[in-house]
Write a protein that holds these residues in place. Structure first.
Motif, PDB file in Angstrom:
ATOM      1  N   GLU A   1       8.204   1.351   4.792  1.00 44.88           N
ATOM      2  CA  GLU A   1       9.494   0.662   4.650  1.00 44.88           C
ATOM      3  C   GLU A   1       9.276  -0.842   4.438  1.00 44.88           C
ATOM      4  O   GLU A   1       9.895  -1.455   3.566  1.00 44.88           O
ATOM      5  CB  GLU A   1      10.371   0.896   5.892  1.00 44.88           C
ATOM      6  CG  GLU A   1      10.961   2.302   5.935  1.00 44.88           C
ATOM      7  CD  GLU A   1      11.566   2.689   7.279  1.00 44.88           C
ATOM      8  OE1 GLU A   1      12.213   3.745   7.356  1.00 44.88           O
ATOM      9  OE2 GLU A   1      11.366   1.940   8.279  1.00 44.88           O
TER      10      GLU A   1
ATOM     11  N   VAL B   1      12.144   6.985  -2.532  1.00 44.75           N
ATOM     12  CA  VAL B   1      12.798   5.754  -2.080  1.00 44.75           C
ATOM     13  C   VAL B   1      14.120   5.686  -2.829  1.00 44.75           C
ATOM     14  O   VAL B   1      14.139   5.729  -4.068  1.00 44.75           O
ATOM     15  CB  VAL B   1      11.951   4.512  -2.420  1.00 44.75           C
ATOM     16  CG1 VAL B   1      12.602   3.250  -1.876  1.00 44.75           C
ATOM     17  CG2 VAL B   1      10.527   4.661  -1.895  1.00 44.75           C
TER      18      VAL B   1
ATOM     19  N   CYS C   1       7.813  -1.508   0.944  1.00 48.85           N
ATOM     20  CA  CYS C   1       8.832  -1.351  -0.109  1.00 48.85           C
ATOM     21  C   CYS C   1       9.749  -2.567  -0.137  1.00 48.85           C
ATOM     22  O   CYS C   1      10.101  -3.064  -1.214  1.00 48.85           O
ATOM     23  CB  CYS C   1       9.646  -0.072   0.111  1.00 48.85           C
ATOM     24  SG  CYS C   1       8.739   1.411  -0.353  1.00 48.85           S
TER      25      CYS C   1
ATOM     26  N   ILE D   1      14.018   5.989   2.905  1.00 51.28           N
ATOM     27  CA  ILE D   1      12.724   6.537   2.498  1.00 51.28           C
ATOM     28  C   ILE D   1      12.587   7.901   3.152  1.00 51.28           C
ATOM     29  O   ILE D   1      12.596   8.012   4.375  1.00 51.28           O
ATOM     30  CB  ILE D   1      11.576   5.583   2.884  1.00 51.28           C
ATOM     31  CG1 ILE D   1      11.781   4.260   2.125  1.00 51.28           C
ATOM     32  CG2 ILE D   1      10.228   6.206   2.548  1.00 51.28           C
ATOM     33  CD1 ILE D   1      10.722   3.232   2.359  1.00 51.28           C
TER      34      ILE D   1
END
Lengths: 135, 135, 135
Positions: free
Chosen positions: A21, A74, A24, A83
């Motif tokens: 997470e 995602v 990303c 996610i």
């Protein structure tokens, strides 16, 4: 197509889902495919869907266990990233896979994410009681 | 992005990991993602990491077993290619996955490798005792 | 390369393999890679290759079971599309994977297909008794 393929390592002791997470977010990935994850975990918690709507059970697995693979995506639900990862774990005596709730990395986790050239979305589905992919 | 996606078959009796190494060398692939492998094996040897640094045990599995999937990468450590693959095997009575040490193909192995547009690298990590991915 | 990455959902009660075939036909996909499938099934039937040529056994699995992942390809044999998928299933008490014969979706199946920029082909192989990938 995949406009960019991101490959990164999550390190010993780090929480796998949280690190993905974070990566990303840091890289600005809001739409993509989890192409793969391999490595090993010290422990993991997997969710199993038992009945609908949305009734699942979580099970903890002590490691070390190999991360044999993982797949997922995602996406955005409204403006929030989601996610969604299913992961396969195995040792010499046990092999299980399911929805990744959390996991602590043992030696490494090598994560491959293909960033898409269009946006994927989720929305709540009252039948399943889950946030489902919108085609 | 994947500048080229290679799809090839490894044939009955061939050693899977060695053939993938040979195909990567022949095609000049030094940086890539093992997107998938499906097929079946006559036998296989998997490694399981037991403790750090780098203490693993190898287990042999007699087949025939289905290759349910595989993930991994093609990288360079200095100038030498390293192909790192985790593979999932299953029969009606047994399901295990781990680090692919070697395997003999039974009917077929259909291998998909996404060749990257940038170079992936590994270097030795004294904590894990393994050659780890460099971000 | 993947000229397009298709991501779509198969819904509760739908037959997974048939829906993937239908979506590929509708979208004109004749050459591609099944990059991943995650979700859950109400029940599934997997094939296991027992001996050559072409002797497999089918086993039915009652769910609900998680779809941990899947890999495979979309190819043509002469002018007919063949979709070949191996799938990994798991519950708290059972984990098996194999050749997907059919499966009924429970909550969802999130399918990712990478459409290739060149055509993959299969032809009958008398040694394996199966339609094998042509390099």
């Amino acid at each position: 197509m995949f406009k960019k393929v991101h490959v990164f390592r999550v390190k010993p002791g780090q929480e796998l889902l949280g690190e993905i997470e974070r990566c990303c977010s840091e890289r600005g990935i809001t739409s993509g495919v989890i192409i793969g994850i391999i490595g090993s975990v010290e422990n993991a918690r997997l969710n199993f869907l038992m009945s609908l709507p949305g009734n699942y059970e979580g099970v903890g697995y002590p490691g070390p266990l190999e991360i044999v693979g993982a797949q997922g995506s995602v996406t955005l639900k409204e403006d929030s990233p989601i996610i969604h990862i299913h992961i396969q774990l195995s040792g010499q005596g046990l092999c299980r896979g399911g929805h990744l709730a959390k996991a602590t990395v043992f030696s490494t986790a090598e994560v491959v994410i293909g960033e898409l050239d269009y946006q994927l979305h989720r929305q709540y589905d009252s039948y399943t009681g889950l946030n489902e992919l919108v085609d």
